[in-house]
Design an enzyme around this catalytic site. Sequence first.
Site, short mmCIF file in Angstrom:
data_model
loop_
_atom_site.label_atom_id
_atom_site.label_comp_id
_atom_site.label_asym_id
_atom_site.label_seq_id
_atom_site.Cartn_x
_atom_site.Cartn_y
_atom_site.Cartn_z
N SER A 64 -2.65 -1.11 -28.32
CA SER A 64 -2.89 -2.65 -28.58
C SER A 64 -3.37 -2.71 -30.09
CB SER A 64 -3.98 -3.24 -27.51
OG SER A 64 -5.10 -2.47 -27.56
N LEU A 65 -4.09 -1.46 -30.38
CA LEU A 65 -4.78 -1.38 -31.76
C LEU A 65 -3.38 -1.67 -32.83
CD1 LEU A 65 -7.02 -1.13 -33.69
CD2 LEU A 65 -6.74 1.44 -33.34
N GLU A 73 -3.45 -9.54 -27.87
CA GLU A 73 -3.39 -9.63 -26.41
C GLU A 73 -2.87 -10.82 -25.90
OE1 GLU A 73 -6.78 -7.68 -24.63
OE2 GLU A 73 -6.11 -8.37 -22.67
N ARG A 108 -2.84 5.85 -15.09
CA ARG A 108 -3.76 4.63 -14.88
C ARG A 108 -3.36 3.89 -13.47
NH1 ARG A 108 -4.75 1.82 -20.64
NH2 ARG A 108 -6.28 3.58 -21.39
#
Length: 290
Positions: A161-162, A145, A58
């Site tokens: 993040s989940l 977050e 990314r």
Amino acid sequence: PLRLSEYVQIHPTMFYNEERIGFLISEAVRGEGGRLLNSDGEEFMSRYSPAWKDLAPRDEVARAIYNEMTRTGSSHVYLDIASYAGDSLNIHERFPGIYEECKKSKIDIEKEPIPVVPGEHYFCGGVLIDNFGNTSLPGLHAVGEAACSGLHGANRLASVSLLEGLVYGTRAGIASSKTDKKEEYFPDILNWIYPNNISTTNNDPLLILQDWNNLNTTMWNYVGIIRTETRLTRAESDLRNIYSRITDYYRNTNLTKDKIELRNGVLAANLIAQAARRNTQSTGCHYIKE
Ligand SMILES: Cc1cc2nc3c(=O)[nH]c(=O)nc-3n(C[C@H](O)[C@H](O)[C@H](O)COP(=O)(O)OP(=O)(O)OC[C@H]3O[C@@H](n4cnc5c(N)ncnc54)[C@H](O)[C@@H]3O)c2cc1C
């Protein structure tokens, strides 16, 4: 305390449209063969990452796009799946959400390239927590977050993040339910007291809009994907000025939701810029140019 605030992950490909808030064009589009093209229609990832090309990580892809946009003076690049999809791929069926969203902006992804731009995606840092979501303030838990669990290192992997939200959310919930001194931790909050000479009429929305614009461009240009000492020094100085003006405005006029959000925004921006200035390493998310 806050930790790793300088690690702001940028997603390489948000849908670009001046009139609508961008949505995300999944990395799976590149996984299926989609190629990034600059505003001259040239494929460019092989110049930046000869081994991985469009499948580079990314931060590398975001940096390459940013460089191409700066080099060509363009506001975006393109992601072309229409020309590169294999014969067996039905684009419409494989990416129904992206297809429909793009169609709303009159882009047919089966026939033409998608305009894309890098965009803010995830805040890897945050309020430092332990394995049960405890912060340094007794009784206060943070998860998701807003928190910094250390799980993401310097560059979050997709969908982690989940996992973080679920695992730490459950753990923090259990830990907080066992707390038996709630009153002690959270005494009544006193009413807000306005100074005598408060202005209740100075609510010009343009003041707030202009400050947000300043904040956005300062963060994007100086504390964004590629950072330099000069950019960060300027950012710190500019943000300090904006912060002082907004704090003054916040204290001396009546409170509104917009003002509170702006004040929180500029405070967060200051903290990120200060952390960025202290960190001279490029280990993920951002890149420091000498
Ligand atoms: C475009 C995009 C795509 C993403 N895709 C993925 C993905 O595919 N997989 C993945 O794992 N992650 C993904 N992420 C990241 C993920 O969505 C976020 O990290 C996650 O939603 C954070 O959850 P959260 O509950 O911590 O915070 P949020 O989802 O931001 O929830 C915070 C909540 O608090 C509320 N709130 C704020 N202030 C107050 C207040 N003062 N009082 C009361 N409530 C308040 C907000 O309204 C909000 O509902 C994506 C992020 C973006 C931007």
